[in-house]
Design a protein around this motif. Structure first.
Motif, PDB file in Angstrom:
ATOM      1  N   SER A   1       1.210   3.965  -3.104  1.00 24.78           N
ATOM      2  CA  SER A   1       0.853   5.342  -2.772  1.00 24.78           C
ATOM      3  C   SER A   1       1.972   6.317  -3.132  1.00 24.78           C
ATOM      4  CB  SER A   1       0.522   5.432  -1.280  1.00 24.78           C
ATOM      5  OG  SER A   1       0.235   6.758  -0.908  1.00 24.78           O
TER       6      SER A   1
ATOM      7  N   ARG B   1       0.831  -1.207   0.000  1.00 27.38           N
ATOM      8  CA  ARG B   1       0.000   0.000   0.000  1.00 27.38           C
ATOM      9  C   ARG B   1       0.866   1.258   0.000  1.00 27.38           C
ATOM     10  NH1 ARG B   1      -3.241  -3.184   3.534  1.00 27.38           N
ATOM     11  NH2 ARG B   1      -2.175  -2.316   5.352  1.00 27.38           N
ATOM     12  N   SER B   2       1.940   1.238   0.807  1.00 23.22           N
ATOM     13  CA  SER B   2       2.822   2.409   0.871  1.00 23.22           C
ATOM     14  C   SER B   2       3.561   2.608  -0.445  1.00 23.22           C
ATOM     15  CB  SER B   2       3.825   2.240   2.018  1.00 23.22           C
ATOM     16  OG  SER B   2       3.171   2.119   3.263  1.00 23.22           O
TER      17      SER B   2
ATOM     18  N   ASN C   1      -8.219  -0.712  -4.378  1.00 23.80           N
ATOM     19  CA  ASN C   1      -7.675   0.504  -3.781  1.00 23.80           C
ATOM     20  C   ASN C   1      -7.237   1.539  -4.811  1.00 23.80           C
ATOM     21  OD1 ASN C   1      -8.062  -0.571  -1.228  1.00 23.80           O
ATOM     22  ND2 ASN C   1      -5.975  -1.372  -1.067  1.00 23.80           N
ATOM     23  N   TYR C   2      -6.709   1.078  -5.945  1.00 22.19           N
ATOM     24  CA  TYR C   2      -6.100   2.013  -6.903  1.00 22.19           C
ATOM     25  C   TYR C   2      -6.688   1.916  -8.308  1.00 22.19           C
ATOM     26  CZ  TYR C   2      -2.794   2.001  -3.073  1.00 22.19           C
ATOM     27  OH  TYR C   2      -2.228   2.063  -1.828  1.00 22.19           O
TER      28      TYR C   2
ATOM     29  N   SER D   1       2.622   6.576  -6.943  1.00 22.01           N
ATOM     30  CA  SER D   1       1.516   7.170  -7.695  1.00 22.01           C
ATOM     31  C   SER D   1       1.848   8.582  -8.156  1.00 22.01           C
ATOM     32  CB  SER D   1       0.246   7.186  -6.830  1.00 22.01           C
ATOM     33  OG  SER D   1       0.442   7.979  -5.664  1.00 22.01           O
TER      34      SER D   1
END
Length: 472
Positions: free
Chosen positions: A406, A402-403, A436-437, A409
Motif C-alpha cells: 500500500s 499489505r502495508s 488485492n493489487y 504503491s
C-alpha cells in the motif's frame, strides 16, 4: 601524498565519495560543517566538507621524504591525530617494543619457557595416571577372563546363542543409524531448488494415497485458508475458477492447472526488445534487492549474452556499493554509483548508452517513513524508466505485506518480485497480492546462489509452490 577536498549535503554522501575516489585506505584529515547560500547566515543550506588524503607508498616517495628531512627525520617523530593536537617528540623517548628491546625480548622468552615447563609437567603427570589406569584395567580384565574360563564349559551353548542375537541387533541398529545420516549428508549438499524438486518427487512417488489429493472446491477452499489466503480472496479465486471450468470434478488437478495458467497469464520475466530497457528495483530494507539484481544480471549477461549495466544508488547501507561492484567484476559488466537522482538520466544516456538492459538498485526504505519513500521518486521516473519492480519477501507477515504494498504503491510499481520462498512454508500471499493489487509477478527467488536460485514467476512454478504437496 594525494590530498583532495570533498563537499556534499550529508556526511555519508561525502564519505562515500572519498571511498569511491581514493579507496578504502583514504584518511580523513579534516572535516567541517558550514552553510551555503541564505541571507546574512540565515536560511542557508547545511553542507559538509571533508579533506581526505591518500598516503603514497612507493619507494621513490619514501626516499624523497627521507632526503628532505635529513638527520632530523631520524631523531624527531611527528605524532598526528588527523590534524588535531599534532606534536613532535624525540625518537629516543618512544617506548621500545619487545622486537627492538633485548631485555623485553628475553623476559618474554623466559615467560614462554615457564609456560612450556608447566605444561610439560602437567602432561607427564597425566601420562603416568593414564598408564596406571591401563594397568588396573588389564588386571581387572585378567581376573574377569579367568572367571569366564572356569564357567565356559557350563554356559558355552547359551553364550553363543546370546552372542548371535546381540550381533543381529547391533547390525540392525547400525543400518538404522547409517542410512538416515547418509541421506542427510547428501541433502545438505543440494541447493534450495534441488531440495524442492526432491520434495515434489517424493510426494509424487507416494501419491497413490487419494485422500491426500484435492478433489473438489470444498477441499481447495480449506487448503487455501490454511495457506494464509484471506477468506475474501479465496471466494474470489474459486468464483473465477468455477466460471472458467465445468462442474465435473473427475479431473480436478488438470482443471486447476488450466485455471492457474489463465489466472497468472500476465506474469513473466523481463522481455528484452530491440530497444534499451531500464528496470528499477524498489522495496523495504533486507528484502534482497542487491542479490536479486546480481542474479538477473548474470542470467541475461551469461545465459542470454546481452549487454547489461548495473547502477546503484544505495549509498546508505555499509558495503552495498562494494557488494554490487564485486558482482559486476565477476560477471564482467559495467557498474556505476549514482549519488543523486538528478544525474541518473544523464548517466544512462552517457556511459550506459550501449547496454541492452540497465538495472538500478535503489536504497532500501522503511514503508513507514514517507520521507525515505519520497527520495526514491527520482529513481523510478517513468519518463525514462521502463519498469519498476517491487521486491517483497514472502516470509513477511501478511498484515505487513499489505502495508508495504500500500505504501510503495505511491511509486507506481509495474511488477512484484517475490524473494526468500525457501524461508517459508505458506505461499497463500501470492494469491492475496494478485487479488488485492492485481500486480503481475516477474521472478521468484529461493536462495543465495547467483544466478541459480532464480525462476520466472510462471503459472507452472507457482503451481508447484502452492499445490506441490498434492500433485507434483
Amino acid at each position: 601524498m594525494k590530498v583532495k577536498k570533498y563537499t556534499g549535503e550529508t556526511m555519508q554522501d561525502v564519505i562515500f565519495q572519498v571511498k569511491a575516489d581514493l579507496g578504502p585506505e583514504a584518511v580523513i584529515v579534516n572535516k567541517r560543517k558550514f552553510k551555503k547560500g541564505g541571507l546574512f547566515g540565515f536560511f542557508g543550506r547545511e553542507m559538509f566538507e571533508v579533506v581526505a588524503a591518500l598516503e603514497a607508498k612507493s619507494a621513490d616517495s619514501i626516499a624523497e621524504l627521507s632526503d628532505s628531512k635529513g638527520e632530523e627525520a631520524d631523531d624527531i617523530v611527528e605524532i598526528s591525530n588527523y590534524g588535531r593536537n599534532s606534536k613532535k617528540i624525540e625518537r629516543t623517548k618512544i617506548q621500545k617494543t619487545a622486537s627492538k628491546d633485548p631485555e623485553n625480548k628475553n623476559a618474554i622468552k623466559e615467560f614462554i619457557t615457564d609456560l612450556k615447563t608447566a605444561a610439560d609437567s602437567a602432561a607427564e603427570k597425566k601420562n603416568r595416571k593414564d598408564q596406571l589406569d591401563k594397568e588396573e584395567i588389564k588386571v581387572g580384565l585378567s581376573e574377569k577372563s579367568n572367571k569366564q574360563q572356569s564357567n565356559h564349559h557350563k554356559n558355552s551353548q547359551q553364550y553363543e546363542e546370546n552372542q548371535q542375537q546381540n550381533n543381529k541387533k547391533q547390525d540392525f541398529n547400525n543400518r538404522q543409524k547409517v542410512e538416515p545420516q547418509k541421506v542427510e549428508n547428501e541433502e545438505s549438499q543440494l541447493t534450495a531448488a534441488q531440495k524442492l524438486q526432491n520434495k515434489f518427487q517424493n510426494k509424487s512417488s507416494g501419491s497413490s494415497d487419494q485422500s491426500k489429493k484435492l478433489n473438489n472446491s470444498n477441499q481447495l477452499y480449506n487448503y487455501l485458508l490454511d495457506q494464509g489466503v484471506d477468506s475474501r480472496n479465496v471466494n474470489l479465486f474459486l468464483k473465477q475458477m468455477d466460471s472458467q471450468i465445468d462442474g465435473d470434478d473427475s479431473d480436478f488437478e488438470n482443471q486447476l492447472k488450466e485455471f492457474l495458467a489463465v489466472y497468472f497469464a500476465d506474469n513473466g520475466e523481463i522481455n528484452l526488445t530491440a530497444d534499451q530497457k531500464i528496470i528499477s528495483f524498489i522495496g523495504p530494507t533486507g528484502v534482497g534487492k542487491t542479490t536479486t539484481m546480481a542474479k538477473i544480471a548474470a542470467h541475461f549477461a551469461v545465459d542470454k549474452n546481452k549487454k547489461v549495466g548495473l547502477i546503484t544508488a544505495d549509498t546508505y547501507r555499509i558495503a552495498a556499493v562494494e557488494q554490487l561492484q564485486t558482482y559486476s567484476k565477476i560477471i564482467d559488466i559495467p557498474f556505476a554509483v549514482c549519488y543523486s537522482s538528478s544525474r541518473l538520466e544523464e548517466m544512462i544516456r552517457g556511459q550506459f548508452r550501449n547496454c541492452d538492459l540497465i538495472l538500478i538498485d535503489t536504497p532500501g526504505s522503511s514503508w513507514k517513513d514517507q520521507l525515505q519513500l519520497g527520495r526514491l521518486k527520482g529513481y523510478v521516473d517513468h519518463s525514462f524508466v521502463d519498469q519498476v519492480h517491487l521486491l517483497l519477501s514472502l516470509n513477511t507477515k501478511s498484515s505487513d505485506l499489505r502495508s508495504i504494498v500500500s505504501k510503495f504503491s505511491e511509486l507506481e510499481p509495474d511488477r512484484v518480485l517475490l524473494t526468500k520462498l525457501d524461508e517459508t512454508s505458506s505461499y497463500g500471499d501470492i494469491i492475496n497480492i494478485k487479488e488485492n493489487y492485481n500486480l503481475p509477478l516477474s521472478y521468484l527467488t529461493f536462495g543465495q546462489d547467483v544466478p541459480e536460485d532464480l525462476e520466472a514467476a510462471t503459472a507452472d512454478q507457482i503451481y508447484k509452490y502452492l499445490f506441490g504437496d498434492f500433485y507434483a
